[in-house]
Scaffold this active site. Structure first.
Site, PDB file in Angstrom:
ATOM      1  CD  GLU A  31      40.962 -13.465   4.361  1.00 55.93           C
ATOM      2  OE1 GLU A  31      40.150 -14.106   3.679  1.00 55.93           O
ATOM      3  OE2 GLU A  31      42.188 -13.689   4.322  1.00 55.93           O
ATOM      4  CG  HIS A  63      29.939   4.389 -19.602  1.00 58.64           C
ATOM      5  ND1 HIS A  63      29.333   5.296 -20.433  1.00 58.64           N
ATOM      6  CD2 HIS A  63      31.252   4.740 -19.560  1.00 58.64           C
ATOM      7  CE1 HIS A  63      30.235   6.146 -20.896  1.00 58.64           C
ATOM      8  NE2 HIS A  63      31.410   5.838 -20.373  1.00 58.64           N
ATOM      9  CE  LYS A 108      37.904 -22.415   5.311  1.00 56.54           C
ATOM     10  NZ  LYS A 108      39.261 -22.296   5.819  1.00 56.54           N
TER      11      LYS A 108
HETATM   12  O1  PA5 Z   1      44.809 -14.903   3.738  1.00 54.91           O
HETATM   13  C1  PA5 Z   1      44.503 -16.020   4.121  1.00 54.91           C
HETATM   14  O2  PA5 Z   1      45.040 -16.534   5.106  1.00 54.91           O
HETATM   15  C2  PA5 Z   1      43.479 -16.850   3.389  1.00 54.91           C
HETATM   16  O3  PA5 Z   1      42.928 -16.175   2.334  1.00 54.91           O
HETATM   17  C3  PA5 Z   1      44.132 -18.119   2.849  1.00 54.91           C
HETATM   18  O4  PA5 Z   1      45.185 -17.764   2.020  1.00 54.91           O
HETATM   19  C4  PA5 Z   1      43.146 -18.973   2.075  1.00 54.91           C
HETATM   20  O5  PA5 Z   1      42.061 -19.290   2.882  1.00 54.91           O
HETATM   21  C5  PA5 Z   1      43.818 -20.255   1.585  1.00 54.91           C
HETATM   22  O6  PA5 Z   1      44.369 -20.947   2.641  1.00 54.91           O
HETATM   23  P1  PA5 Z   1      45.473 -22.047   2.434  1.00 54.91           P
HETATM   24  O7  PA5 Z   1      46.651 -21.427   1.837  1.00 54.91           O
HETATM   25  O8  PA5 Z   1      45.730 -22.574   3.806  1.00 54.91           O
HETATM   26  O9  PA5 Z   1      44.871 -23.101   1.523  1.00 54.91           O
END
Ligand code: PA5
Length: 450
Positions: A288, A309, A423
């Protein structure tokens, strides 16, 4: 005492060490930018100095919540997804007994929800909770993420029906933004105990905030040792540490050079099943943070020897765009030696008396050499043991190295604009108010493809 041993000697066939060392100035400057807040995404750098700044007040409040759950519950369900899930999950898996689900323990068992939308998962979870005393820790920084919000609605309803609204309130803890979001509004209205996710700490860098620390403490693990380990690593990777002695800067520079040499996939390798979720956490952290602007190393993971394996063939002889980063744990917690057998029908007497750790280590070293010979450079990271302190060191090491890596690549390692695309379509398909136009378009596209 070394906090963590980084070995770059097995990448030399692809990237000579001088190339890694040539990043001394740039990596050091990027590290300074992380500390001084002068780089991209500088409104999300609260995690950089976080270990040194976690105060006694917050640790004590977290421990008090853990004590409440220990006295009053058998299970704590932690609701969250992505960065609000994987940090706690990886620490709990790494520190727990391999068979914790089947063994009695004095602390409550931690289960997770809100990290998927599976109807069966929630049905089976609530069926289990029908017969258990439980609490809920709901975690969402934005307070509006669909998966945890849906799971929390279902669990809140279940808990209120089971023990009544007033008691349910005492069993629910919310971790969210200080002011914004639906979860903050709900927590205020319902009077839940809350912890704050600092504004300047993104989800995937939040394991050392209450996001990670509350579930870890609730499971009965020492959050102070975890924080201490992270503090030690913060010191060992700070901007004043010379580049050649800074493992995080060296790891970032080595990855960058391997990527530049065409090694576009990094496989995180471990030989301990307990590290499976450390790999999942690491994949989110790096994927990310770096995967944007059509750039970035693809983060993958395997657990050896099991995956030797299944994936071993590909790694040995498949497309040569991969390198491995091996996490090696020096000491195991327990001792198991292989017994001698007078009949030796399985022909294993050459292993008699040897500890499994030694056999596992030879598998690791043999695999490393085979993969290097096959054109897969290996980075090796050795930690002393799988305990809270070493884990705190490892997690912070990966975080700070990730920040430097993102800057070396030229991207903003602290945003995630690409996560929104699915989303939008999902909300359109579910007829969320405000998505009418999108809804029409998306449904037409799906009909077209039928
Ligand atoms: O690293 C990030 O920002 C994302 O993975 C969020 O943690 C994830 O989308 C969850 O978001 P939130 O904590 O707003 O529910």
């Amino acid at each position: 005492m070394s906090l963590l041993n980084l070995d770059l000697s097995k990448i030399g066939q692809t990237v000579p060490m001088q190339r890694v060392l040539s990043h001394s100035a740039s990596a050091t400057n990027h590290l300074k930018a992380l500390y001084e807040g002068t780089g991209k995404g500088n409104d999300f750098l609260g995690w950089v100095k976080l270990p040194a700044s976690i105060d006694e007040d917050i640790l004590s409040r977290i421990e008090a919540v853990a004590e409440f759950y220990r006295k009053n519950t058998e299970i704590v369900v932690v609701v969250g997804i992505g960065g609000s899930y994987l940090g706690a999950k990886c620490v709990l898996e790494a520190l727990s007994d391999n068979f914790w689900q089947m063994k009695d323990q004095s602390a409550p068992k931690i289960l997770f929800a809100g990290q998927n939308l599976s109807e069966d998962y929630l049905a089976e979870l609530t069926e289990l909770l029908d017969h258990k005393k439980y609490g809920v820790v709901v975690i969402s920084k934005s307070g509006t993420t669909t998966e945890p919000a849906v799971a929390f609605r279902i669990l809140k309803n279940h808990l209120e029906q089971k023990i009544g609204k007033a008691s349910a309130r005492q069993h629910i803890v919310a971790i969210t933004d200080e002011q914004r979001g639906a979860l903050r509004t709900m927590a205020t209205q319902e009077g839940y105990q809350t912890f704050v996710i600092p504004d300047n700490v993104g989800g995937r860098y939040s394991v050392l905030t209450p996001v990670g620390l509350v579930p870890i403490a609730a499971a009965g693990f020492g959050i102070r040792a975890l924080v201490q380990g992270a503090r030690e690593m913060q010191q060992a990777t700070g901007p004043d540490v010379p580049f050649e002695k800074n493992p995080a800067a060296l790891y970032a520079a080595a990855r960058y050079e391997l990527y530049s040499a065409g090694k576009t996939t990094e496989i995180l390798v471990s030989y301990q099943p307990k590290l499976l979720y450390v790999s999942e956490w690491w994949k989110q952290l790096y994927g990310e943070s770096e995967g944007k602007e059509h750039k970035g190393i693809f983060p993958a993971s395997v657990t050896f020897t099991a995956d030797l394996h299944s994936m071993g063939q590909y790694i040995q002889e498949g497309l040569r765009n991969i390198f491995e980063t091996v996490i090696s744990v020096r000491d195991s917690k327990h001792q198991v030696s292989i017994p001698s057998d007078p009949d030796n029908l399985d022909t294993l007497n050459f292993l008699s008396g040897k500890r499994l750790t030694e056999v596992n280590r030879m598998a690791e070293l043999g695999t490393m050499l085979a993969h290097v010979d096959g054109g897969v450079p290996n980075i090796r990271i050795e930690i002393d043991a799988l305990d809270a302190r070493n884990l705190g060191r490892l997690l912070y090491f990966f975080e700070i190295a990730c920040g430097i890596s993102g800057y070396l690549l030229g991207v903003n390692p602290f945003d995630q604009p690409g996560v929104e695309a699915y989303k939008k379509n999902m909300f359109a398909l579910l007829d969320k108010p405000g998505f009418e136009e999108e809804s029409r378009k998306v449904k037409a596209r799906l009909l077209d493809s039928e």
